[in-house]
Scaffold this motif. Structure first.
Motif, PDB file in Angstrom:
ATOM      1  N   GLN A 228       0.843  -1.200   0.000  1.00 25.82           N
ATOM      2  CA  GLN A 228       0.000   0.000   0.000  1.00 25.82           C
ATOM      3  C   GLN A 228       0.878   1.250   0.000  1.00 25.82           C
ATOM      4  O   GLN A 228       2.101   1.158   0.087  1.00 25.82           O
ATOM      5  N   ALA A 229       0.249   2.421  -0.106  1.00 31.99           N
ATOM      6  CA  ALA A 229       0.943   3.646  -0.499  1.00 31.99           C
ATOM      7  C   ALA A 229       2.146   4.026   0.366  1.00 31.99           C
ATOM      8  O   ALA A 229       3.148   4.500  -0.151  1.00 31.99           O
ATOM      9  N   THR A 230       2.075   3.819   1.670  1.00 31.11           N
ATOM     10  CA  THR A 230       3.124   4.361   2.540  1.00 31.11           C
ATOM     11  C   THR A 230       4.303   3.426   2.764  1.00 31.11           C
ATOM     12  O   THR A 230       5.287   3.815   3.400  1.00 31.11           O
ATOM     13  N   THR A 231       4.231   2.185   2.249  1.00 32.70           N
ATOM     14  CA  THR A 231       5.309   1.224   2.534  1.00 32.70           C
ATOM     15  C   THR A 231       6.130   0.854   1.297  1.00 32.70           C
ATOM     16  O   THR A 231       6.904  -0.107   1.331  1.00 32.70           O
ATOM     17  N   ASN A 232       5.977   1.617   0.223  1.00 33.48           N
ATOM     18  CA  ASN A 232       6.750   1.359  -0.989  1.00 33.48           C
ATOM     19  C   ASN A 232       6.597  -0.100  -1.417  1.00 33.48           C
ATOM     20  O   ASN A 232       5.505  -0.578  -1.565  1.00 33.48           O
ATOM     21  N   TYR A 233       7.708  -0.826  -1.587  1.00 31.89           N
ATOM     22  CA  TYR A 233       7.653  -2.215  -2.014  1.00 31.89           C
ATOM     23  C   TYR A 233       7.844  -3.184  -0.845  1.00 31.89           C
ATOM     24  O   TYR A 233       8.109  -4.365  -1.052  1.00 31.89           O
ATOM     25  N   ASP A 234       7.703  -2.676   0.373  1.00 34.29           N
ATOM     26  CA  ASP A 234       7.994  -3.489   1.550  1.00 34.29           C
ATOM     27  C   ASP A 234       6.741  -4.076   2.185  1.00 34.29           C
ATOM     28  O   ASP A 234       5.647  -3.526   2.075  1.00 34.29           O
ATOM     29  N   THR A 235       6.924  -5.190   2.863  1.00 28.62           N
ATOM     30  CA  THR A 235       5.891  -5.754   3.731  1.00 28.62           C
ATOM     31  C   THR A 235       6.546  -6.156   5.050  1.00 28.62           C
ATOM     32  O   THR A 235       7.733  -6.467   5.090  1.00 28.62           O
ATOM     33  N   ALA A 236       5.761  -6.149   6.102  1.00 23.47           N
ATOM     34  CA  ALA A 236       6.269  -6.505   7.437  1.00 23.47           C
ATOM     35  C   ALA A 236       5.157  -7.194   8.219  1.00 23.47           C
ATOM     36  O   ALA A 236       4.722  -6.725   9.271  1.00 23.47           O
TER      37      ALA A 236
ATOM     38  N   HIS B 285      -6.121  -0.047  11.012  1.00 20.96           N
ATOM     39  CA  HIS B 285      -5.592   0.604   9.815  1.00 20.96           C
ATOM     40  C   HIS B 285      -4.109   0.930   9.968  1.00 20.96           C
ATOM     41  O   HIS B 285      -3.300   0.659   9.076  1.00 20.96           O
ATOM     42  N   ILE B 286      -3.743   1.515  11.100  1.00 21.76           N
ATOM     43  CA  ILE B 286      -2.348   1.899  11.320  1.00 21.76           C
ATOM     44  C   ILE B 286      -1.446   0.665  11.353  1.00 21.76           C
ATOM     45  O   ILE B 286      -0.403   0.621  10.688  1.00 21.76           O
ATOM     46  N   LEU B 287      -1.837  -0.349  12.104  1.00 21.27           N
ATOM     47  CA  LEU B 287      -1.019  -1.558  12.192  1.00 21.27           C
ATOM     48  C   LEU B 287      -0.947  -2.266  10.843  1.00 21.27           C
ATOM     49  O   LEU B 287       0.128  -2.717  10.412  1.00 21.27           O
ATOM     50  N   ASN B 288      -2.087  -2.367  10.155  1.00 17.73           N
ATOM     51  CA  ASN B 288      -2.105  -3.008   8.839  1.00 17.73           C
ATOM     52  C   ASN B 288      -1.208  -2.267   7.855  1.00 17.73           C
ATOM     53  O   ASN B 288      -0.454  -2.880   7.093  1.00 17.73           O
ATOM     54  N   ASN B 289      -1.299  -0.934   7.847  1.00 19.70           N
ATOM     55  CA  ASN B 289      -0.477  -0.144   6.927  1.00 19.70           C
ATOM     56  C   ASN B 289       1.007  -0.328   7.206  1.00 19.70           C
ATOM     57  O   ASN B 289       1.818  -0.438   6.279  1.00 19.70           O
ATOM     58  N   LYS B 290       1.384  -0.376   8.471  1.00 16.98           N
ATOM     59  CA  LYS B 290       2.786  -0.610   8.822  1.00 16.98           C
ATOM     60  C   LYS B 290       3.254  -1.976   8.334  1.00 16.98           C
ATOM     61  O   LYS B 290       4.408  -2.156   7.954  1.00 16.98           O
TER      62      LYS B 290
ATOM     63  N   GLY C 183       2.154  -3.363   5.672  1.00 17.27           N
ATOM     64  CA  GLY C 183       2.115  -3.377   4.213  1.00 17.27           C
ATOM     65  C   GLY C 183       0.803  -3.859   3.642  1.00 17.27           C
ATOM     66  O   GLY C 183       0.747  -4.361   2.519  1.00 17.27           O
ATOM     67  N   ILE C 184      -0.274  -3.700   4.404  1.00 16.06           N
ATOM     68  CA  ILE C 184      -1.605  -4.132   3.975  1.00 16.06           C
ATOM     69  C   ILE C 184      -2.497  -2.910   3.816  1.00 16.06           C
ATOM     70  O   ILE C 184      -2.550  -2.054   4.710  1.00 16.06           O
ATOM     71  N   GLY C 185      -3.202  -2.837   2.703  1.00 18.00           N
ATOM     72  CA  GLY C 185      -4.124  -1.735   2.470  1.00 18.00           C
ATOM     73  C   GLY C 185      -5.549  -2.239   2.290  1.00 18.00           C
ATOM     74  O   GLY C 185      -5.786  -3.434   2.077  1.00 18.00           O
ATOM     75  N   TRP C 186      -6.498  -1.324   2.402  1.00 18.07           N
ATOM     76  CA  TRP C 186      -7.913  -1.631   2.207  1.00 18.07           C
ATOM     77  C   TRP C 186      -8.526  -0.540   1.339  1.00 18.07           C
ATOM     78  O   TRP C 186      -8.180   0.635   1.476  1.00 18.07           O
ATOM     79  N   THR C 187      -9.451  -0.888   0.464  1.00 16.50           N
ATOM     80  CA  THR C 187     -10.116   0.111  -0.379  1.00 16.50           C
ATOM     81  C   THR C 187     -11.583   0.309  -0.019  1.00 16.50           C
ATOM     82  O   THR C 187     -12.211   1.230  -0.515  1.00 16.50           O
ATOM     83  N   SER C 188     -12.146  -0.561   0.826  1.00 17.65           N
ATOM     84  CA  SER C 188     -13.592  -0.521   1.048  1.00 17.65           C
ATOM     85  C   SER C 188     -13.958  -1.109   2.405  1.00 17.65           C
ATOM     86  O   SER C 188     -13.180  -1.861   3.007  1.00 17.65           O
ATOM     87  N   TYR C 189     -15.143  -0.748   2.880  1.00 18.85           N
ATOM     88  CA  TYR C 189     -15.736  -1.426   4.038  1.00 18.85           C
ATOM     89  C   TYR C 189     -16.816  -2.416   3.567  1.00 18.85           C
ATOM     90  O   TYR C 189     -17.552  -2.957   4.377  1.00 18.85           O
ATOM     91  N   PHE C 190     -16.875  -2.616   2.263  1.00 20.62           N
ATOM     92  CA  PHE C 190     -17.916  -3.457   1.679  1.00 20.62           C
ATOM     93  C   PHE C 190     -17.282  -4.532   0.795  1.00 20.62           C
ATOM     94  O   PHE C 190     -16.100  -4.826   0.925  1.00 20.62           O
ATOM     95  N   HIS C 191     -18.051  -5.098  -0.103  1.00 19.61           N
ATOM     96  CA  HIS C 191     -17.545  -6.126  -0.992  1.00 19.61           C
ATOM     97  C   HIS C 191     -16.956  -5.483  -2.241  1.00 19.61           C
ATOM     98  O   HIS C 191     -17.280  -4.349  -2.588  1.00 19.61           O
ATOM     99  N   THR C 192     -16.108  -6.240  -2.930  1.00 17.03           N
ATOM    100  CA  THR C 192     -15.591  -5.791  -4.220  1.00 17.03           C
ATOM    101  C   THR C 192     -15.928  -6.847  -5.272  1.00 17.03           C
ATOM    102  O   THR C 192     -16.444  -7.915  -4.953  1.00 17.03           O
ATOM    103  N   GLY C 193     -15.614  -6.533  -6.515  1.00 15.02           N
ATOM    104  CA  GLY C 193     -15.936  -7.447  -7.614  1.00 15.02           C
ATOM    105  C   GLY C 193     -14.796  -8.361  -8.004  1.00 15.02           C
ATOM    106  O   GLY C 193     -14.819  -8.945  -9.091  1.00 15.02           O
ATOM    107  N   VAL C 194     -13.803  -8.512  -7.139  1.00 14.25           N
ATOM    108  CA  VAL C 194     -12.635  -9.337  -7.459  1.00 14.25           C
ATOM    109  C   VAL C 194     -13.038 -10.806  -7.598  1.00 14.25           C
ATOM    110  O   VAL C 194     -13.754 -11.333  -6.740  1.00 14.25           O
ATOM    111  N   PRO C 195     -12.589 -11.489  -8.641  1.00 14.77           N
ATOM    112  CA  PRO C 195     -12.873 -12.927  -8.762  1.00 14.77           C
ATOM    113  C   PRO C 195     -12.221 -13.706  -7.621  1.00 14.77           C
ATOM    114  O   PRO C 195     -11.292 -13.225  -6.975  1.00 14.77           O
TER     115      PRO C 195
END
Length: 535
Positions: free
Chosen positions: A368-376, A483-488, A490-502
């Protein structure tokens, strides 16, 4: 509980697939099943076959397990893999989920008759009954006018039978329905109920009692005496219809195939009558795997069974944007699948296991946006409870001290999420990791938390578009923490609902090869009809 799930994973990824492929395919190619097995039943498979592949013959499965991770797409599965894997430079490795060793992997699209971001009622109906319907509608064909208005009256032509209803009526199979959420919630209901609105919980419970299905297990009944609490208790009606309602661990564990029709109700209840999140579950409490295991005991019979087991709170955690709770319930689903795998080892030529989702929830992303290419993802280890359990804890603190301050709550945040007030002045922390990958809170993060706390304790919380986007209707402090812990991490969210992802489909066992490829969710039903020899 999550560490226990993580460490208890069995090294059986290839499991029984070799034996199953040998028994069902022999030495033949995927388009020509072995002709040397006299016990094979002729099953015509036409409408569900890819172009260029002739009709196949396959033995009909006697035991069918249908696992649904509500809200689970490939990203939820991959997140659980990363959480259990290795995140070290030059040693990057994913954990492997047991169902990823299945011999068939498919891809199903999830749109319904009204939206490309569908709901659980319509998508579960597609899986159970083979057609697209309205969002919010369970087990009814989408009949209405061009403006999208639903019909006020339902006639018989709109009510097709579900795969579970057909297997019971036409094959004499016993049927089990399990869910970690309330048993009359949308997904489990789609296998036995037919109602215009998924919110008709009492009406769904009445159809549950009339279904004649052999085993229900997991969550409680939502609104058992109706929305206005003025109806006859659904539990009593179930008993009158011949169901044994087992509500203690001892009574549930004592059930077997001589128990008759059974409803095994979780003794431990969390938020709105569901089973607890895996992250909140204590040692010794019944979990999804226990209800699957007990379902096998209850459903055991000569004609076989169909069992649908839902890990429903993957979806609930996705709505709340709580990655740790989400991952925990994906791992709990995997543990339940292992029960079916172990069973299939004893019945390798008679068992079919399917693992899929109904849709994706939350728009979860890895990166997600604030962690560049990193995950933790290792930072998630510091979260000790779900957002729901933390909500309860904060509410108890406020009730005990109406003058509770942000300073009072900070030690509780640190204890349960690991986040600490240690504003960084440079780009790199003491640990040598980028500042956004540490548990230390920046000035901006502290400001966000303090604002969220003020909204949580306010008598009149802010009602605004910004508030809706920030908190999604959830406890402002809890959702900001996740949100803060997830972002640190390297996890992001776009919605509080469902998406159309297969979502992916994994299958192993008798007829599993039919689930390879890309297709609509309605074809999951079609494939089951073909495999089981239904007309």
């Amino acid at each position: 509980m999550l560490k226990k799930l993580k460490s208890a994973k069995k090294a059986t990824v290839l499991l029984f697939s070799t034996a199953l492929v040998t028994s069902t395919l022999g030495a033949c190619s995927a388009s020509q099943v072995s002709q040397t097995q006299p016990q094979t039943t002729q099953t015509q498979v036409q409408s569900t076959q890819p172009e260029g592949i002739d009709e196949q013959e396959t033995k009909e499965p006697k035991y069918i397990f249908m696992f649904i991770g509500d809200g689970m797409s490939a990203v939820q599965v991959n997140s659980a893999q990363i959480y259990g894997g290795t995140n070290k430079h030059n040693q990057m490795a994913l954990d492997k989920m047991n169902f990823q060793g299945f011999e068939a992997v498919g891809y199903q699209t999830t749109q319904d008759a009204t939206s490309f971001a569908p709901d659980s009622a319509s998508t579960a109906t597609s899986l159970s009954s083979g057609f697209k319907t309205w969002s919010g509608t369970i087990g009814l064909k989408p009949v209405g006018d061009k403006t999208g208005n639903k019909p006020e009256n339902v006639d018989g032509s709109q009510i097709p039978q579900t795969i579970a209803e057909r297997l019971k009526a036409e094959k004499g199979m016993k049927i089990g329905i399990i869910s970690t959420v309330t048993i009359n919630h949308a997904t489990p209901a789609a296998y036995y109920a037919h109602v215009p609105s998924r919110n008709d919980y009492y009406g769904i419970a009445m159809q549950m009692a009339d279904s004649g299905f052999d085993y229900f297990g997991g969550g409680t009944i939502s609104q058992p005496t109706g929305k206005e609490k003025d109806q006859k208790d659904a539990y009593e009606i179930l008993k009158e219809k011949g169901y044994q309602v087992a509500q203690t661990k001892e009574d549930i564990l004592a059930l077997d195939n001589s128990s008759g029709k059974v409803y095994a109700v979780t003794p431990e209840v969390q938020d709105s009558g569901a089973m607890p999140y895996a992250i909140d579950s204590k040692d010794g409490e019944l979990v999804l795997a226990d209800f699957v295991r007990k379902g096998i005991d209850v459903l055991d019979n000569e004609k076989g069974f169909f069992m649908m087991a839902e890990s429903g709170k993957i979806d609930w955690a996705g709505h709340a944007n709580d990655a740790k709770a989400n991952i925990g319930d994906v791992l709990a689903l995997e543990e339940a699948v292992q029960v079916a795998i172990d069973f299939a080892k004893e019945h390798p030529e008679e068992t079919l296991i399917i693992v899929t989702g109904d849709h994706e929830t939350g728009g979860m992303t890895i990166g997600q946006a604030t962690t560049n290419y990193d995950t933790a993802f290792h930072l998630l280890e510091n979260q000790k409870m779900s957002y729901v359990a933390f909500d309860d804890l904060v509410n108890e603190m406020i009730a005990a001290n109406p003058d509770l301050t942000f300073s009072d709550i900070l030690p509780v945040i640190t204890e349960n999420f690991g986040l600490v007030n240690g504003t960084l002045k440079g780009d790199i922390s003491r640990s040598g990791e980028p500042s956004y990958m540490t548990l230390e809170l920046s000035d901006w993060e502290m400001e966000r938390l303090e604002k969220a706390f003020e909204e949580t304790v306010a008598e009149n919380p802010t009602d605004s578009e910004e508030s809706d986007l920030l908190y999604g209707g959830y406890n402002p402090l809890s959702v900001t923490l996740t949100h803060i812990l997830n972002n640190k991490a390297g996890i992001g969210w776009t919605s509080y609902f469902h998406t159309g992802v297969p979502v992916p489909v994994y299958a192993a066992g008798t007829g599993a090869q039919l689930f390879n490829g890309a297709y609509e969710n309605t074809e999951v039903y079609d494939k089951l009809v073909a495999i089981t020899g239904l007309k």
